[in-house]
Design an enzyme around this catalytic site. Sequence first.
Site, PDB file in Angstrom:
ATOM      1  N   TYR A  30       0.842  -1.206   0.000  1.00 48.67           N
ATOM      2  CA  TYR A  30       0.000   0.000   0.000  1.00 48.67           C
ATOM      3  C   TYR A  30       0.878   1.257   0.000  1.00 48.67           C
ATOM      4  O   TYR A  30       0.616   2.228  -0.709  1.00 48.67           O
ATOM      5  CB  TYR A  30      -0.930  -0.029   1.224  1.00 48.67           C
ATOM      6  CG  TYR A  30      -1.529   1.302   1.585  1.00 48.67           C
ATOM      7  CD1 TYR A  30      -2.509   1.886   0.784  1.00 48.67           C
ATOM      8  CD2 TYR A  30      -1.105   2.012   2.717  1.00 48.67           C
ATOM      9  CE1 TYR A  30      -3.056   3.133   1.103  1.00 48.67           C
ATOM     10  CE2 TYR A  30      -1.639   3.244   3.051  1.00 48.67           C
ATOM     11  CZ  TYR A  30      -2.607   3.803   2.241  1.00 48.67           C
ATOM     12  OH  TYR A  30      -3.135   5.041   2.565  1.00 48.67           O
ATOM     13  N   SER A 112      -3.452  13.871   7.270  1.00 52.63           N
ATOM     14  CA  SER A 112      -4.437  13.557   6.226  1.00 52.63           C
ATOM     15  C   SER A 112      -5.853  13.497   6.804  1.00 52.63           C
ATOM     16  O   SER A 112      -6.045  13.088   7.953  1.00 52.63           O
ATOM     17  CB  SER A 112      -4.093  12.196   5.619  1.00 52.63           C
ATOM     18  OG  SER A 112      -5.172  11.687   4.872  1.00 52.63           O
ATOM     19  N   GLN A 133      -4.682  18.314   5.849  1.00 50.78           N
ATOM     20  CA  GLN A 133      -5.041  18.087   4.439  1.00 50.78           C
ATOM     21  C   GLN A 133      -6.503  17.696   4.345  1.00 50.78           C
ATOM     22  O   GLN A 133      -6.965  16.806   5.053  1.00 50.78           O
ATOM     23  CB  GLN A 133      -4.149  16.982   3.849  1.00 50.78           C
ATOM     24  CG  GLN A 133      -4.543  16.553   2.441  1.00 50.78           C
ATOM     25  CD  GLN A 133      -5.412  15.302   2.428  1.00 50.78           C
ATOM     26  OE1 GLN A 133      -5.264  14.432   3.291  1.00 50.78           O
ATOM     27  NE2 GLN A 133      -6.325  15.211   1.473  1.00 50.78           N
ATOM     28  N   TYR A 135      -9.702  16.277   2.103  1.00 49.64           N
ATOM     29  CA  TYR A 135     -10.402  15.719   0.947  1.00 49.64           C
ATOM     30  C   TYR A 135     -11.813  16.273   1.021  1.00 49.64           C
ATOM     31  O   TYR A 135     -12.459  16.161   2.070  1.00 49.64           O
ATOM     32  CB  TYR A 135     -10.471  14.193   1.025  1.00 49.64           C
ATOM     33  CG  TYR A 135      -9.224  13.474   0.559  1.00 49.64           C
ATOM     34  CD1 TYR A 135      -8.660  13.761  -0.686  1.00 49.64           C
ATOM     35  CD2 TYR A 135      -8.633  12.489   1.343  1.00 49.64           C
ATOM     36  CE1 TYR A 135      -7.521  13.087  -1.121  1.00 49.64           C
ATOM     37  CE2 TYR A 135      -7.496  11.817   0.913  1.00 49.64           C
ATOM     38  CZ  TYR A 135      -6.951  12.124  -0.314  1.00 49.64           C
ATOM     39  OH  TYR A 135      -5.834  11.455  -0.742  1.00 49.64           O
ATOM     40  N   THR A 161      -6.563  18.681  -1.314  1.00 53.20           N
ATOM     41  CA  THR A 161      -6.034  17.774  -2.337  1.00 53.20           C
ATOM     42  C   THR A 161      -6.987  17.754  -3.526  1.00 53.20           C
ATOM     43  O   THR A 161      -8.171  17.452  -3.378  1.00 53.20           O
ATOM     44  CB  THR A 161      -5.830  16.367  -1.750  1.00 53.20           C
ATOM     45  OG1 THR A 161      -4.821  16.471  -0.742  1.00 53.20           O
ATOM     46  CG2 THR A 161      -5.383  15.369  -2.814  1.00 53.20           C
ATOM     47  N   ARG A 170      -4.831   0.803  -7.549  1.00 52.22           N
ATOM     48  CA  ARG A 170      -3.534   0.176  -7.299  1.00 52.22           C
ATOM     49  C   ARG A 170      -3.770  -1.331  -7.309  1.00 52.22           C
ATOM     50  O   ARG A 170      -4.460  -1.865  -6.429  1.00 52.22           O
ATOM     51  CB  ARG A 170      -2.946   0.654  -5.971  1.00 52.22           C
ATOM     52  CG  ARG A 170      -2.485   2.109  -6.013  1.00 52.22           C
ATOM     53  CD  ARG A 170      -1.781   2.526  -4.747  1.00 52.22           C
ATOM     54  NE  ARG A 170      -2.631   2.392  -3.591  1.00 52.22           N
ATOM     55  CZ  ARG A 170      -3.519   3.299  -3.172  1.00 52.22           C
ATOM     56  NH1 ARG A 170      -3.649   4.443  -3.817  1.00 52.22           N
ATOM     57  NH2 ARG A 170      -4.253   3.090  -2.103  1.00 52.22           N
ATOM     58  N   LYS A 257      -3.085  21.031  -3.331  1.00 52.46           N
ATOM     59  CA  LYS A 257      -2.103  19.946  -3.455  1.00 52.46           C
ATOM     60  C   LYS A 257      -2.499  19.037  -4.615  1.00 52.46           C
ATOM     61  O   LYS A 257      -3.620  18.527  -4.644  1.00 52.46           O
ATOM     62  CB  LYS A 257      -2.060  19.132  -2.158  1.00 52.46           C
ATOM     63  CG  LYS A 257      -1.167  17.913  -2.238  1.00 52.46           C
ATOM     64  CD  LYS A 257      -1.022  17.247  -0.888  1.00 52.46           C
ATOM     65  CE  LYS A 257      -0.133  16.025  -0.975  1.00 52.46           C
ATOM     66  NZ  LYS A 257      -0.769  14.883  -1.618  1.00 52.46           N
ATOM     67  N   HIS A 281       0.503  12.939  -6.577  1.00 52.40           N
ATOM     68  CA  HIS A 281       0.041  12.028  -5.517  1.00 52.40           C
ATOM     69  C   HIS A 281       0.996  10.828  -5.397  1.00 52.40           C
ATOM     70  O   HIS A 281       0.577   9.709  -5.118  1.00 52.40           O
ATOM     71  CB  HIS A 281      -1.390  11.561  -5.821  1.00 52.40           C
ATOM     72  CG  HIS A 281      -2.263  11.401  -4.607  1.00 52.40           C
ATOM     73  ND1 HIS A 281      -3.244  12.299  -4.271  1.00 52.40           N
ATOM     74  CD2 HIS A 281      -2.311  10.443  -3.656  1.00 52.40           C
ATOM     75  CE1 HIS A 281      -3.860  11.884  -3.172  1.00 52.40           C
ATOM     76  NE2 HIS A 281      -3.304  10.765  -2.767  1.00 52.40           N
ATOM     77  N   ARG A 284       0.217   7.732  -7.611  1.00 52.96           N
ATOM     78  CA  ARG A 284      -0.885   6.879  -7.151  1.00 52.96           C
ATOM     79  C   ARG A 284      -2.201   7.243  -7.819  1.00 52.96           C
ATOM     80  O   ARG A 284      -3.224   6.665  -7.498  1.00 52.96           O
ATOM     81  CB  ARG A 284      -1.030   7.011  -5.621  1.00 52.96           C
ATOM     82  CG  ARG A 284       0.202   6.572  -4.878  1.00 52.96           C
ATOM     83  CD  ARG A 284       0.192   7.042  -3.434  1.00 52.96           C
ATOM     84  NE  ARG A 284      -0.636   6.246  -2.558  1.00 52.96           N
ATOM     85  CZ  ARG A 284      -0.279   5.110  -1.991  1.00 52.96           C
ATOM     86  NH1 ARG A 284       0.914   4.616  -2.231  1.00 52.96           N
ATOM     87  NH2 ARG A 284      -1.089   4.463  -1.195  1.00 52.96           N
TER      88      ARG A 284
HETATM   89  C1  LIG Z   1       0.586   5.429   1.538  1.00 56.83           C
HETATM   90  C2  LIG Z   1       0.262   6.789   1.021  1.00 56.83           C
HETATM   91  C3  LIG Z   1      -0.932   7.397   1.400  1.00 56.83           C
HETATM   92  C4  LIG Z   1      -1.240   8.676   0.931  1.00 56.83           C
HETATM   93  N1  LIG Z   1      -2.383   9.295   1.372  1.00 56.83           N
HETATM   94  C5  LIG Z   1      -2.630  10.576   1.012  1.00 56.83           C
HETATM   95  C6  LIG Z   1      -3.726  11.285   1.570  1.00 56.83           C
HETATM   96  O1  LIG Z   1      -4.463  10.780   2.411  1.00 56.83           O
HETATM   97  N2  LIG Z   1      -3.920  12.567   1.152  1.00 56.83           N
HETATM   98  C7  LIG Z   1      -3.109  13.182   0.234  1.00 56.83           C
HETATM   99  O2  LIG Z   1      -3.324  14.343  -0.101  1.00 56.83           O
HETATM  100  N3  LIG Z   1      -2.044  12.533  -0.279  1.00 56.83           N
HETATM  101  C8  LIG Z   1      -1.786  11.265   0.086  1.00 56.83           C
HETATM  102  N4  LIG Z   1      -0.682  10.624  -0.408  1.00 56.83           N
HETATM  103  C9  LIG Z   1       0.242  11.347  -1.307  1.00 56.83           C
HETATM  104  C10 LIG Z   1       1.328  12.069  -0.506  1.00 56.83           C
HETATM  105  O3  LIG Z   1       0.804  13.147   0.224  1.00 56.83           O
HETATM  106  C11 LIG Z   1       2.425  12.615  -1.423  1.00 56.83           C
HETATM  107  O4  LIG Z   1       1.841  13.411  -2.423  1.00 56.83           O
HETATM  108  C12 LIG Z   1       3.278  11.516  -2.067  1.00 56.83           C
HETATM  109  O5  LIG Z   1       3.475  10.456  -1.177  1.00 56.83           O
HETATM  110  C13 LIG Z   1       4.629  12.085  -2.501  1.00 56.83           C
HETATM  111  O6  LIG Z   1       5.403  11.120  -3.128  1.00 56.83           O
HETATM  112  P1  LIG Z   1       6.514  10.231  -2.359  1.00 56.83           P
HETATM  113  O7  LIG Z   1       5.761   9.171  -1.638  1.00 56.83           O
HETATM  114  O8  LIG Z   1       7.338   9.690  -3.468  1.00 56.83           O
HETATM  115  O9  LIG Z   1       7.274  11.140  -1.410  1.00 56.83           O
HETATM  116  C14 LIG Z   1      -0.359   9.346   0.036  1.00 56.83           C
HETATM  117  C15 LIG Z   1       0.830   8.721  -0.328  1.00 56.83           C
HETATM  118  C16 LIG Z   1       1.154   7.462   0.154  1.00 56.83           C
HETATM  119  C17 LIG Z   1       2.465   6.841  -0.240  1.00 56.83           C
END
Ligand SMILES: Cc1cc2nc3c(=O)[nH]c(=O)nc-3n(C[C@H](O)[C@H](O)[C@H](O)COP(=O)(O)O)c2cc1C
Length: 383
Positions: A30, A112, A133, A135, A161, A170, A257, A281, A284
Amino acid sequence: MPSITSIDATNTEDLRQIARRRIPRALFDYVDRGSYDELTLRSNRSDLDAIRLRQRVLVDVSKVTLATSMLGEPVSMPVAIAPTGMTGLIHGNGEMLGARAAEAAGTKFCLSTMSICTIEDVREVVEKPFWFQLYVFRDRGFSSSVIERARAANCSALFVTVDLPMRGQRHMDIKNGLTVPLRISLRNVIDVATKPAWAMSVLRARRRGFGNVEAFLNSRGGIMASGSWANENYDRTLNWRDIDWVRSLWPGKLVLKGILDVEDAKRAASAGVDAIVVSNHGGRQLDGARSSIASLPDIANAVGDRIEVLFDGGIRSGQDVMKALASGARGCLIGRAFLYGLAAGGEAGVRRVLELIRAELEVSMALTGQCDIQAITRDVIAP
Ligand SMILES: Cc1cc2nc3c(=O)[nH]c(=O)nc-3n(C[C@H](O)[C@H](O)[C@H](O)COP(=O)(O)O)c2cc1C
């Protein structure tokens, strides 16, 4: 919890390997994996790797300063913790630990909406304001109540976001049964049973559900599980007019974001937000989108004089931070690097990852002949 010493982990990849051994496979995937074919996930890293720095010599670098500001707040280095969902399942009370480690390191933590610990839980363990953050869900009552709670908890910035009107898929989450509701397979049960330290940390933790959403649903009579409710409530109608609505509820710093396009960045600057995060993101969401680092220079050129430009996507080292700053970012957020540290060693693991990045950044500055982090420009990138 074993301590994370410098021998255990000399870089983020070491923490990633420890994390892989310590937490269940479904949770590691995840964190680690991305959407669809993971093209964007990979290019976030490979495009950063492809940038070369200019080695400069015979500059007095006896005093190198990393201190700067992000969103108007002083930070000891321009590296903050990105908002990540389900962090309290990666390690029990994970969001509280992350916020504490960030504060100890003199930097910022962003919580988050989809956290396990609530806004109030995090507020209890820190002295300084943290970031929140948002949603935006279809039920706008949720957004206004959670914004109100973030205000009451003294959060100093709201990150909306904007790159998730629908969730990207995923594949590994589906294959691993990490779905809503959870699919419990024999493999999952064995996996959990063989990760006792992780299981203890989660069993002893204050919460195991999506704390912020549960608090809201409970106030409404709590008829649905928080994960299912959130899944069904991402708002596909979200558009620029809604940013005015959020603005009317939030007097503090407002950040969008998930901006990856110059036109969107210009629109954000005209919409009166204080900052944007150039982000996909973490690979993702839209697979096939450009990497964050490839998108950054044009965006920074277009709006960097009007709003603050923050960056995330692929940051694993101080050298990566240097490249992002040189490409026009004021500061960076770390998602996976933070989670690898947390999974590997709880609060000590997060402290370790921040220390590693800080030390790498300082050395990179010295070897490129830079003494002041705020003076880094494109000039440090080799043509
Ligand atoms: C496991 C996971 C959960 C995430 N959950 C959120 C989230 O709840 N809200 C959000 O705005 N971004 C979320 N993101 C994105 C991160 O805020 C961020 O944009 C991203 O992880 C940056 O890339 P990096 O993991 O390579 O540093 C998530 C990323 C990961 C890896």
